[in-house]
Design a protein around this motif. Structure first.
Motif, PDB file in Angstrom:
ATOM      1  N   ALA A 274      44.761  -0.664  -4.050  1.00  9.90           N
ATOM      2  CA  ALA A 274      43.959   0.314  -3.323  1.00  9.90           C
ATOM      3  C   ALA A 274      42.481  -0.046  -3.311  1.00  9.90           C
ATOM      4  N   ASN A 275      42.046  -0.854  -4.255  1.00 12.01           N
ATOM      5  CA  ASN A 275      40.617  -1.176  -4.396  1.00 12.01           C
ATOM      6  C   ASN A 275      40.353  -2.614  -3.960  1.00 12.01           C
ATOM      7  N   ILE A 276      39.327  -2.807  -3.146  1.00 14.86           N
ATOM      8  CA  ILE A 276      39.058  -4.118  -2.563  1.00 14.86           C
ATOM      9  C   ILE A 276      38.745  -5.159  -3.629  1.00 14.86           C
ATOM     10  N   GLU A 277      38.103  -4.760  -4.741  1.00 16.72           N
ATOM     11  CA  GLU A 277      37.720  -5.765  -5.726  1.00 16.72           C
ATOM     12  C   GLU A 277      38.938  -6.414  -6.383  1.00 16.72           C
ATOM     13  N   ALA A 278      40.076  -5.699  -6.410  1.00 17.54           N
ATOM     14  CA  ALA A 278      41.282  -6.293  -6.997  1.00 17.54           C
ATOM     15  C   ALA A 278      41.720  -7.531  -6.212  1.00 17.54           C
ATOM     16  N   PHE A 279      41.501  -7.529  -4.908  1.00 18.61           N
ATOM     17  CA  PHE A 279      41.897  -8.665  -4.072  1.00 18.61           C
ATOM     18  C   PHE A 279      41.112  -9.939  -4.406  1.00 18.61           C
ATOM     19  N   THR A 280      39.949  -9.790  -5.055  1.00 19.00           N
ATOM     20  CA  THR A 280      39.090 -10.954  -5.277  1.00 19.00           C
ATOM     21  C   THR A 280      39.712 -11.972  -6.226  1.00 19.00           C
ATOM     22  N   TYR A 281      40.736 -11.578  -6.987  1.00 19.35           N
ATOM     23  CA  TYR A 281      41.418 -12.525  -7.872  1.00 19.35           C
ATOM     24  C   TYR A 281      42.452 -13.373  -7.137  1.00 19.35           C
ATOM     25  N   LEU A 282      42.943 -12.897  -6.006  1.00 17.45           N
ATOM     26  CA  LEU A 282      44.115 -13.517  -5.385  1.00 17.45           C
ATOM     27  C   LEU A 282      43.903 -14.947  -4.916  1.00 17.45           C
ATOM     28  N   PRO A 283      42.740 -15.296  -4.333  1.00 14.56           N
ATOM     29  CA  PRO A 283      42.567 -16.717  -3.984  1.00 14.56           C
ATOM     30  C   PRO A 283      42.719 -17.629  -5.202  1.00 14.56           C
ATOM     31  N   GLU A 284      42.197 -17.208  -6.340  1.00 17.35           N
ATOM     32  CA  GLU A 284      42.310 -18.020  -7.553  1.00 17.35           C
ATOM     33  C   GLU A 284      43.774 -18.192  -7.956  1.00 17.35           C
ATOM     34  N   VAL A 285      44.548 -17.133  -7.824  1.00  8.98           N
ATOM     35  CA  VAL A 285      45.971 -17.202  -8.155  1.00  8.98           C
ATOM     36  C   VAL A 285      46.672 -18.255  -7.308  1.00  8.98           C
ATOM     37  N   PHE A 286      46.495 -18.161  -5.997  1.00  6.40           N
ATOM     38  CA  PHE A 286      47.275 -19.006  -5.096  1.00  6.40           C
ATOM     39  C   PHE A 286      46.716 -20.418  -4.965  1.00  6.40           C
ATOM     40  N   PHE A 287      45.397 -20.604  -5.084  1.00 13.54           N
ATOM     41  CA  PHE A 287      44.859 -21.961  -5.105  1.00 13.54           C
ATOM     42  C   PHE A 287      45.445 -22.735  -6.293  1.00 13.54           C
ATOM     43  N   ARG A 288      45.544 -22.076  -7.423  1.00 11.15           N
ATOM     44  CA  ARG A 288      46.034 -22.764  -8.622  1.00 11.15           C
ATOM     45  C   ARG A 288      47.425 -23.346  -8.402  1.00 11.15           C
ATOM     46  N   HIS A 289      48.231 -22.664  -7.616  1.00 11.92           N
ATOM     47  CA  HIS A 289      49.621 -23.082  -7.437  1.00 11.92           C
ATOM     48  C   HIS A 289      49.870 -23.694  -6.057  1.00 11.92           C
ATOM     49  N   ARG A 290      48.785 -24.130  -5.435  1.00 12.56           N
ATOM     50  CA  ARG A 290      48.837 -24.862  -4.176  1.00 12.56           C
ATOM     51  C   ARG A 290      49.471 -24.068  -3.038  1.00 12.56           C
TER      52      ARG A 290
END
Length: 445
Positions: free
Chosen positions: A292-308
């Motif tokens: 529900a909160n936009i700041e939570a989304f800020t972690y997601l690029p890091e998650v998916f970049f790590r796993h290509r």
């Protein structure tokens, strides 16, 4: 402040960087009032404060923007606040002059505290040592003491069952201590959460990297044991996912937001089929039940970049960019993801080395970032899709070893030269020789 600049064939990227850079720098509070610590805004725009979780997550973007003094002052301030009376929890928030934010602190027995923050501080502060090579990050007495207390004294204080993992109050009350960063989950409180376990794992690995001798072995052994136990005990084959945590009723396999995605973000779920299935579950849940909160989304690029999963990382990065939200974490992390994320930068300034591994999605043909600081080196890095990476060292104290990907070739790059590196090729330089270099008579300042 740095001269960090970005160019790309995708104008959208340039516009996003221009916005994020200016917005992030507007949040700097260092000289805005007498008595302020070197600091920047890190929390709700309505609250003139800096929060532990936010500073941890904004620190890489802040470094890229030249805010090393601010990172050091704020992260050390949190480290100093972890006392025996507070059972080794750091405080949650401070005003810019360093005074405690009463909104989140009602006394040493009643203040906001979340287990991941304890280990996140160690993990992210030691990450700054990787970026800067500044020995204060490991030699400062307050930080050095905090690192050890976070993985030793804090764990001993809160590990009621002796398994090496601290437990929360189990009440869901953030003023009594919770297991997770996911504050939306107060109705289903956890004793142990995936993000707490993942940050503990990350902190132990970060400490092992800078420790010597027996301490290094001790931290590595504990990290390996945490991961081994997690992989063995937290997986449900019928659900094809790991649990988000453990409550008083046992493992909980529900959707945990941070308690779910911190696990792959910090590598606790390892690699292989189970990890890929878990990432599939994460992607499905994000599509069907986004935070529900936009700041939570800020972690997601890091998650998916790590796993290509670069297209997924780009999708969520675009979502964050398009929000143009004023929450400080947005602008700082957009800077981080556009630079360190898309270019796949893993720095080790103390060892004069840098790994570069392009994560450009199909939509981006090329990306060039000027004046990336890794220790005392000033770099320009250009990624041409997945075909080649070009690195210019404008200045630095000596050769910088650069690798392409986690197992790619190493090369020595001299200041003022540009090495054009193609995966699978190696350029080795010795004084007076330019083999493997693309000519660069004068590096552009």
């Amino acid at each position: 402040m740095s001269d960090l600049a970005l160019r790309s064939d995708l104008g959208y990227l340039e516009d996003a960087f221009t916005w994020a850079r200016k917005r992030a720098l507007d949040w700097v509070r260092t000289s805005t009032a007498a008595g302020n610590l070197p600091s920047y805004w890190a929390g709700y725009p309505s609250r003139p404060m800096f929060y532990s979780r936010d500073v941890c997550h904004q620190a890489v973007g802040a470094h890229l923007l030249g805010l090393d003094a601010e990172n050091f002052a704020m992260l050390r301030h949190f480290a100093r606040s972890a006392t025996p009376a507070r059972k080794w929890y750091p405080l949650w928030a401070f005003h810019f002059d360093g005074s405690i934010a009463d909104l989140d602190y009602h006394g040493d027995e009643h203040f906001v505290r979340e287990i991941p923050a304890v280990f996140d501080l160690t993990y992210r502060a030691l990450g700054q040592y990787g970026w800067t090579g500044d020995r204060r990050w490991i030699d400062d007495p307050d930080l050095a003491a905090y690192y050890l207390r976070s993985v030793d004294d804090f764990v001993a204080e809160h590990d009621s069952d002796g398994d090496g993992i601290p437990e929360s109050s189990g009440t869901g009350d953030i003023f009594l201590g919770t297991a997770t960063y996911n504050e939306q989950d107060a109705e289903h409180p956890l004793l142990v959460a995936g993000d707490g376990l993942a940050t503990q794992y990350g902190a132990l690995l970060a400490l092992a990297k800078v420790a010597d001798g027996n301490d290094r072995k001790r931290f590595l052994k504990r990290a390996e044991q945490l991961q081994t136990d997690f992989l063995a005990s937290w997986w449900d084959a019928s659900k094809a996912r790991f649990a988000r945590g453990r409550s008083k009723n046992g493992l909980d396999f529900g959707w945990g937001l941070e308690a779910t995605w911190f696990v792959p973000m910090l590598g606790l779920s390892g690699t292989g089929e189970r990890n890929e299935l878990f990432l599939d579950y994460l992607e499905t849940q994000l599509a069907e039940h986004p935070p529900a909160n936009i700041e939570a989304f800020t972690y997601l690029p890091e998650v998916f970049f790590r796993h290509r999963r670069d297209e997924s990382a780009w999708r969520w990065l675009r979502h964050v960019i398009d929000s143009r939200d004023v929450y400080p974490e947005i602008s700082f992390t957009v800077v981080e993801h556009l630079v360190a994320g898309l270019l796949g930068l893993v720095p080790d300034a103390a060892s004069a080395s840098l790994t570069v591994d392009s994560h450009l999605p199909a939509e981006i043909g090329w990306l060039e970032v000027d004046h990336i600081r890794v220790g005392d080196w000033d770099l320009r890095i250009t990624s041409h899709g997945r075909q080649s990476i070009e690195i210019t060292v404008y200045s630095g104290p000596g050769p910088l070893r650069v690798s392409i990907g986690s197992s790619g070739p190493w090369t020595a790059v001299d200041p003022g030269r540009t090495a054009r590196l193609t995966p699978g090729e190696t350029a080795r330089l010795t004084p007076g020789k330019t083999a493997g270099l693309t000519p660069s008579d004068e590096a552009r300042p």
